[in-house]
Design an enzyme around this catalytic site. Sequence first.
Site: not given
Ligand code: PMP
Length: 284
Positions: A31, A148, A181, A205
């Site tokens: 996603y 993701k 994270e 991620l």
């Molecule tokens: N890490 C995780 C586990 C996340 O779910 C997200 C947000 N979807 C992010 C980091 C941040 O990613 P982004 O900046 O692409 O929204």
Amino acid sequence: SIVYLNGEYMPMSEAKISPMDRGFLFGDGIYEVIPSYDGKLVGFAPHIERMDQGLSFIDIELDYSIDTWRDICETLIEKNGGGNQGIYLHVSRGTDSKRFHAYPDNIAPTVYAFSFEIAPAPKPEKGTVKQYKVSSTQDLRWKRCNIKSTALLGNVMHFQQGYEAGNNEIILYNANDEMTEGSACNAYIVKDGTVITPPLDHQILPGITRLMLLDILRKDGSIKVEERAVTMDEVRNADEIWLTSSSKEIAPVVELDGTPVGDGKVGDVWEQAQRLYSAGKYDY
Ligand code: PMP
């Protein structure tokens, strides 16, 4: 609201997916969430690139071009009244006739997208930005956090842990006591004016906000950036802690496990970074 499902637009109440869909049975899918403000998408191309990469990691073949995705996003924004909207894109491996783990040969992916209203982007002002309070805990997710995946149980359980402690996020650390994270965001510390964040690997991620922020900071040059392992000792002694995600942009953390971060106030480096991000985010 109006949603997109397998080539058609329809009211959300009319969108139907089989209970034999592998997205439902296995969380077998990828996603994305892309923010838009006043109809302008933020980081559209890198978001689609990350999704394509995720699909190829798990061998889902989908023949949607970047223009097709842009059309879906723009159509959803328009059909749902414009303003500030997040676009959720979801591709599962598809619907099978049986429940069997191996990837089936001849099924078409299920493609679903919807939009939802989001808050206005944060302003680079200490007085108005939402302040985060976070817990911390050992990261108990899998070893492929760079994908993701729609299978988010590990993230959901960690988020709930922070939520039940009265916090709005949770910072995770690995068995070596290094920060990975947040449950739905990337994490950073600021020490003596330098922004430090863990390097990209299987533990985190590759956030699009992270990608854009680091690029913007490096091009500007007024704030030093390091990508390296960050111990929880460093996190607890940081001057500032930030979280980033598409919906938060750069979120200042003022409390970690009940203890103030730095002086317990939103920091100067945060304000400068959010100012640069706000000015540069539409260039991606
Ligand atoms: N890490 C995780 C586990 C996340 O779910 C997200 C947000 N979807 C992010 C980091 C941040 O990613 P982004 O900046 O692409 O929204």
